[in-house]
Motif scaffolding. Structure first.
Motif, short mmCIF file in Angstrom:
data_model
loop_
_atom_site.label_atom_id
_atom_site.label_comp_id
_atom_site.label_asym_id
_atom_site.label_seq_id
_atom_site.Cartn_x
_atom_site.Cartn_y
_atom_site.Cartn_z
N THR A 110 -107.38 -11.09 -3.29
CA THR A 110 -108.22 -11.10 -2.09
C THR A 110 -107.80 -12.16 -1.07
N GLY A 111 -106.88 -13.06 -1.48
CA GLY A 111 -106.45 -14.12 -0.58
C GLY A 111 -107.44 -15.26 -0.46
N LEU A 112 -108.38 -15.34 -1.40
CA LEU A 112 -109.42 -16.37 -1.34
C LEU A 112 -108.82 -17.76 -1.51
N TYR A 113 -109.11 -18.64 -0.57
CA TYR A 113 -108.62 -20.02 -0.59
C TYR A 113 -107.09 -20.08 -0.69
N ARG A 114 -106.44 -19.19 0.04
CA ARG A 114 -104.98 -19.13 0.03
C ARG A 114 -104.36 -20.48 0.41
N GLU A 115 -105.05 -21.20 1.29
CA GLU A 115 -104.52 -22.48 1.75
C GLU A 115 -104.42 -23.52 0.65
N LEU A 116 -105.04 -23.25 -0.51
CA LEU A 116 -105.03 -24.19 -1.62
C LEU A 116 -104.06 -23.79 -2.73
N TRP A 117 -103.47 -22.63 -2.66
CA TRP A 117 -102.62 -22.18 -3.75
C TRP A 117 -101.38 -23.06 -3.88
N PHE A 118 -100.99 -23.31 -5.11
CA PHE A 118 -99.77 -24.07 -5.39
C PHE A 118 -98.63 -23.09 -5.62
N TYR A 119 -97.58 -23.22 -4.81
CA TYR A 119 -96.44 -22.30 -4.89
C TYR A 119 -95.27 -22.95 -5.63
N TRP A 120 -94.57 -22.13 -6.39
CA TRP A 120 -93.35 -22.55 -7.07
C TRP A 120 -92.38 -21.37 -7.03
N GLU A 121 -91.19 -21.63 -6.56
CA GLU A 121 -90.20 -20.57 -6.39
C GLU A 121 -90.73 -19.45 -5.49
N GLY A 122 -91.49 -19.84 -4.48
CA GLY A 122 -91.93 -18.90 -3.46
C GLY A 122 -93.16 -18.08 -3.79
N LYS A 123 -93.76 -18.31 -4.96
CA LYS A 123 -94.94 -17.54 -5.36
C LYS A 123 -96.01 -18.49 -5.92
N PRO A 124 -97.28 -18.06 -5.94
CA PRO A 124 -98.31 -18.88 -6.58
C PRO A 124 -97.97 -19.07 -8.07
N LEU A 125 -98.11 -20.31 -8.54
CA LEU A 125 -97.76 -20.64 -9.92
C LEU A 125 -98.98 -20.58 -10.83
N LEU A 126 -98.80 -20.01 -12.02
CA LEU A 126 -99.78 -20.10 -13.10
C LEU A 126 -99.06 -20.55 -14.35
N MET A 127 -99.67 -21.47 -15.11
CA MET A 127 -99.17 -21.81 -16.43
C MET A 127 -99.82 -20.82 -17.41
N ALA A 128 -99.11 -19.74 -17.67
CA ALA A 128 -99.61 -18.67 -18.53
C ALA A 128 -98.42 -17.92 -19.09
N ASP A 129 -98.61 -17.31 -20.24
CA ASP A 129 -97.55 -16.55 -20.89
C ASP A 129 -97.46 -15.16 -20.27
N PRO A 130 -96.38 -14.84 -19.56
CA PRO A 130 -96.28 -13.53 -18.92
C PRO A 130 -96.21 -12.38 -19.91
N ALA A 131 -95.93 -12.67 -21.18
CA ALA A 131 -95.91 -11.60 -22.18
C ALA A 131 -97.27 -10.94 -22.32
N ALA A 132 -98.33 -11.64 -21.91
CA ALA A 132 -99.68 -11.08 -22.00
C ALA A 132 -99.92 -9.95 -21.02
#
Length: 231
Positions: free
Chosen positions: A150-172
């Motif tokens: 939804t773009g909520l609070y987009r101004e606060l997102w932390f980007y890494w390698e050009g995308k928002p970063l999450l510390m999560a296992d992508p295998a999920a």
């Protein structure tokens, strides 16, 4: 040398301080002063009185036993973190499917207001459960639909390698349409739970805490990307 080239600083931030009068906070300093024999006695009766509390404090915080959605406290924290040079806060969502929605939404609201008023507030990210469990997918789905899609609070997102970063296992994510959509949307770093994970680790993983000597996580080109510092 094993020093990360980036000067970005992140800290883990708990959004679930929400004690109630039925489950009061535990002040360890006060307990030890009153019952000094309990300091080295795990089975002392005083600890049983606090067996259900999630909120143990070494002493009373400077702002009292506040709740995470206390907007006055959150504003003070925004200013203090900005003045300390913290670039990003990682919300601790490592337990089950709990995202602590009320807490992170209150913080985002306050941080966004502070940012608009000139405070260089930290960006936000999340550390999700370790591993590719169903809990990880449930949280990814909720956070993606609630905030990122939804773009909520987009101004606060932390980007890494050009995308928002999450510390999560992508295998999920699996192979569902939504999973592939999230795979493209985020930069993922799989969180490592071990305190002594090693010294040369791939950039697909990041740590949350290490004993000395700290683990260093490397990029594919062999340069250090991330390390952790504990107290």
């Amino acid at each position: 040398s094993d020093v990360c080239s980036s000067d970005l600083v992140g800290i883990f931030f708990w959004t679930w301080h929400s004690w109630t009068y039925d489950c009061p906070p535990m002040n360890v300093q006060e307990i030890i002063e009153q019952y000094p024999e309990a300091a080295n006695d795990y089975n002392h009766e005083i600890w049983a009185e606090y067996s259900t509390t999630m909120h143990g404090y070494w002493n009373e915080p400077i702002y009292g036993y506040y709740r995470t959605y206390d907007r006055w406290v959150l504003r003070k924290q925004a200013e203090l973190l900005a003045n300390s040079g913290v670039d990003v806060v990682f919300f601790d969502n490592t337990n089950g499917t709990l995202t602590w929605r009320e807490g992170y939404l209150a913080l985002c609201e306050v941080f966004s207001e502070a940012l608009a008023q000139g405070v260089n507030v930290p960006k936000i990210s999340f550390i999700l459960p370790f591993g590719d469990s169903g809990c990880t997918y449930a949280q990814l789905k909720e956070l993606y639909n609630e905030i990122f899609k939804t773009g909520l609070y987009r101004e606060l997102w932390f980007y890494w390698e050009g995308k928002p970063l999450l510390m999560a296992d992508p295998a999920a994510l699996g192979s569902t349409l939504l999973g592939r959509e999230m795979q493209e949307f985020f930069t993922f770093r799989k969180p490592v739970p071990e305190y002594n994970a090693g010294s040369r680790l791939s950039s697909s993983r990041w740590g949350w805490l290490s004993v000395f000597p700290q683990s260093v996580y490397y990029r594919n080109d062999g340069t250090p990307e991330m390390t952790t510092v504990g107290v």
